[in-house]
Design an enzyme around this catalytic site. Structure first.
Site, PDB file in Angstrom:
ATOM      1  N   HIS A   1       0.834  -1.209   0.000  1.00  0.00           N
ATOM      2  CA  HIS A   1       0.000   0.000   0.000  1.00  0.00           C
ATOM      3  C   HIS A   1       0.865   1.254   0.000  1.00  0.00           C
ATOM      4  CE1 HIS A   1      -1.871   3.391   2.135  1.00  0.00           C
ATOM      5  NE2 HIS A   1      -2.921   3.097   1.398  1.00  0.00           N
TER       6      HIS A   1
ATOM      7  N   HIS B   1       1.353   4.931  -2.883  1.00  0.00           N
ATOM      8  CA  HIS B   1       1.674   6.338  -2.656  1.00  0.00           C
ATOM      9  C   HIS B   1       2.849   6.883  -3.460  1.00  0.00           C
ATOM     10  CE1 HIS B   1      -0.997   7.449   0.670  1.00  0.00           C
ATOM     11  NE2 HIS B   1      -0.823   6.230   1.167  1.00  0.00           N
TER      12      HIS B   1
ATOM     13  N   GLU C   1      -5.669   9.336  -0.169  1.00  0.00           N
ATOM     14  CA  GLU C   1      -6.030   7.921  -0.087  1.00  0.00           C
ATOM     15  C   GLU C   1      -7.128   7.511  -1.066  1.00  0.00           C
ATOM     16  OE1 GLU C   1      -4.506   5.628   1.344  1.00  0.00           O
ATOM     17  OE2 GLU C   1      -3.353   6.519   2.974  1.00  0.00           O
TER      18      GLU C   1
ATOM     19  N   SER D   1      -4.086   0.617  -4.798  1.00  0.00           N
ATOM     20  CA  SER D   1      -3.481  -0.591  -4.223  1.00  0.00           C
ATOM     21  C   SER D   1      -4.512  -1.670  -3.937  1.00  0.00           C
ATOM     22  CB  SER D   1      -2.723  -0.249  -2.926  1.00  0.00           C
ATOM     23  OG  SER D   1      -3.591   0.335  -1.968  1.00  0.00           O
TER      24      SER D   1
END
Length: 295
Positions: A134, A139, A182, A201
């Site tokens: 993740h 990111h 997010e 993700s």
């Protein structure tokens, strides 16, 4: 040097309880097992096959520039050579979830914390906390984009200020991170696309966020986002859509202090609610929504 710990949330009769780490560690790359590398490769291949039809081009370009192929878990030191040259950011390995003030300090100084450990094979589709896949795959590719990289640093500086103001301000800012970094969507010539790490993700939410008729898709408005609750136990009931990353960066320019004061006088908006002032790209059918539980 001590072996880095794998700090995970604890399961109790009241649900998962966050457990925090604080320091940085060296990525123990040599200690990753064959299974660890296979988990990375499986997750990478699955998302890389799916995302060209769902993710924004800036994210896909970042994946290519890093060379995040399915050759096992990447080395942070090698990625840092590319990242540092591009935008001045660096990855730092951490043992798990960081306290707010520690996390903000990293972002404000252009350091992005990445959990060194990766999920287990039986956790491919769901994990209650961020792991290496993740953090890194979700990111880091966008940190090669100069505008998004500047937004993340500005967010870190704003977080340090919000933490000093108090918990309500911190919650407002947390919602901004949740609904942009997010779980954000972006308008493109090809239609709505994903840029949020929590979506890119996740195979299931990548498809759901763009294709499902259930959730709302609403134009980004800073105060609206900061005043909107969210759920952590389901796919999102509302996604906010930015026009471009410049819009996101410019939103962090003003002093948030008067915004926090205004929001403190009102009532937060439920995660699935649509307001008369919203720019609605899609009004969700709400099919499958759980009732209650907004944060």
């Amino acid at each position: 040097m001590d072996t880095p710990r794998r700090v995970e949330h604890q399961q109790t009769d009241r649900g998962y309880v966050p457990v925090y780490a604080t320091g940085t560690v060296e990525q123990p790359w040599a200690s990753y097992s064959k299974t660890d590398h296979e988990v990375w490769d499986t997750l990478y291949r699955r998302q890389r096959e799916l995302l060209p039809a769902y993710a924004c081009q800036e994210f896909l370009d970042g994946v290519e520039r890093f060379g995040l192929g399915d050759g096992g878990i990447p080395r942070f030191d090698e990625l840092n050579k590319v990242l540092g040259k591009a935008t001045g950011w660096q990855l730092v390995a951490v043992e798990g979830l960081l306290p707010d003030e520690v996390f903000f300090d990293h972002l404000a100084n252009r350091r992005f914390p990445v959990s060194w450990w990766i999920r287990k094979p039986d956790q491919l589709d769901y994990l209650s906390e961020p792991d290496l896949f993740h953090d890194l795959f979700g990111h880091v590719p966008l940190l090669l984009n100069p505008v998004f990289a500047d937004y993340m640093q500005a967010y870190g500086k704003g977080g340090m200020k919000a933490h000093a103001i108090g918990p309500e301000a911190l919650m407002n800012l947390t919602r901004l991170y949740w609904y942009t970094v997010e779980f954000g969507l972006i308008r493109t010539e090809q239609g709505l696309r994903i840029y949020g790490a929590g979506i890119v993700s996740s195979k299931g939410e990548s498809i759901y966020s763009i294709d499902s008729p259930a959730p709302n898709r609403i134009g980004f408005d800073l105060e609206r986002v900061m005043n909107t609750k969210y759920r952590i136990d389901t796919y999102q009931q509302t996604y906010f859509v930015i026009d471009d990353f410049e819009q996101l960066f410019e939103a962090t320019g003003p002093d948030f202090t008067p915004i926090y004061a205004r929001l403190a006088q009102g009532t937060p908006v439920a995660a699935a609610q649509i307001l008369p002032t919203d720019k609605v790209y899609h009004r969700g059918t709400r099919e499958g929504f759980a009732s209650g539980g907004d944060n």
